[in-house]
Design a protein around this motif. Structure first.
Motif, PDB file in Angstrom:
ATOM      1  N   ARG A 239       0.827  -1.198   0.000  1.00  0.00           N
ATOM      2  CA  ARG A 239       0.000   0.000   0.000  1.00  0.00           C
ATOM      3  C   ARG A 239       0.865   1.254   0.000  1.00  0.00           C
ATOM      4  O   ARG A 239       1.836   1.358   0.755  1.00  0.00           O
ATOM      5  N   GLY A 240       0.511   2.204  -0.858  1.00  0.00           N
ATOM      6  CA  GLY A 240       1.167   3.498  -0.862  1.00  0.00           C
ATOM      7  C   GLY A 240       2.581   3.509  -1.423  1.00  0.00           C
ATOM      8  O   GLY A 240       3.290   4.505  -1.301  1.00  0.00           O
ATOM      9  N   TYR A 241       2.980   2.425  -2.051  1.00  0.00           N
ATOM     10  CA  TYR A 241       4.359   2.291  -2.516  1.00  0.00           C
ATOM     11  C   TYR A 241       4.408   2.303  -4.029  1.00  0.00           C
ATOM     12  O   TYR A 241       3.581   1.665  -4.695  1.00  0.00           O
ATOM     13  N   TYR A 242       5.394   3.008  -4.562  1.00  0.00           N
ATOM     14  CA  TYR A 242       5.613   3.009  -6.012  1.00  0.00           C
ATOM     15  C   TYR A 242       7.091   3.243  -6.284  1.00  0.00           C
ATOM     16  O   TYR A 242       7.665   4.231  -5.836  1.00  0.00           O
ATOM     17  N   ASP A 243       7.682   2.359  -7.024  1.00  0.00           N
ATOM     18  CA  ASP A 243       9.096   2.454  -7.380  1.00  0.00           C
ATOM     19  C   ASP A 243       9.193   2.227  -8.882  1.00  0.00           C
ATOM     20  O   ASP A 243       9.003   1.106  -9.361  1.00  0.00           O
ATOM     21  N   SER A 244       9.479   3.276  -9.609  1.00  0.00           N
ATOM     22  CA  SER A 244       9.521   3.168 -11.065  1.00  0.00           C
ATOM     23  C   SER A 244      10.600   2.200 -11.544  1.00  0.00           C
ATOM     24  O   SER A 244      10.528   1.695 -12.664  1.00  0.00           O
ATOM     25  N   SER A 245      11.600   1.950 -10.705  1.00  0.00           N
ATOM     26  CA  SER A 245      12.691   1.045 -11.099  1.00  0.00           C
ATOM     27  C   SER A 245      12.324  -0.417 -10.890  1.00  0.00           C
ATOM     28  O   SER A 245      13.052  -1.306 -11.350  1.00  0.00           O
TER      29      SER A 245
END
Length: 129
Positions: A102-108
């Motif tokens: 939840r609430g996490y986003y890592d484009s890599s």
């Protein structure tokens, strides 16, 4: 229990357009990043696009940049994939998926299917030449 249901697939000629939808029901949607993946016959599942929980950040596979656009409407618990200038090589079963954190986003890392823990059943897209 949260469920994801994709729709909008179909048969289209090369150069045509489609808009896929992924509707979430039964649980939290708006605080999770979402992704679209696809799998062609005889090939492994591959990343297509991802979007952060707020919609402010997006990522795309190089093969679809400029032709596919991911978006979301948290009020409708729905994520979309707008597809234009479709090519025969876009033919695949398209899946949406919810990120596991939840609430996490890592484009890599958003390209990795292991980052997602909830998947829909898929919608078929077939592009004829």
């Amino acid at each position: 229990q949260v469920q994801l249901v994709e729709s909008g697939g179909g048969l289209v000629q090369a150069g045509g357009s489609l808009r896929l939808s992924c509707a979430a029901s039964g649980g939290t949607f708006s605080t999770y990043a979402m992704g679209w993946f696809r799998q062609a016959p005889g090939k492994e599942r591959e990343f297509v696009a991802a979007i952060s929980w707020s919609g402010s950040s997006t990522s795309y596979a190089d093969s679809v940049k400029g032709r596919l656009t991911i978006s979301r409407d948290n009020a409708k618990n729905t994520v979309y994939l707008q597809m234009i200038s479709l090519k025969p090589e876009d033919t695949a079963l398209y899946y949406c998926a919810r990120h596991s954190r939840r609430g996490y986003y890592d484009s890599s890392a958003c390209w990795d299917p292991m980052e997602y823990d909830l998947w829909g059943q898929g919608t078929q897209v077939t592009v004829s030449s």
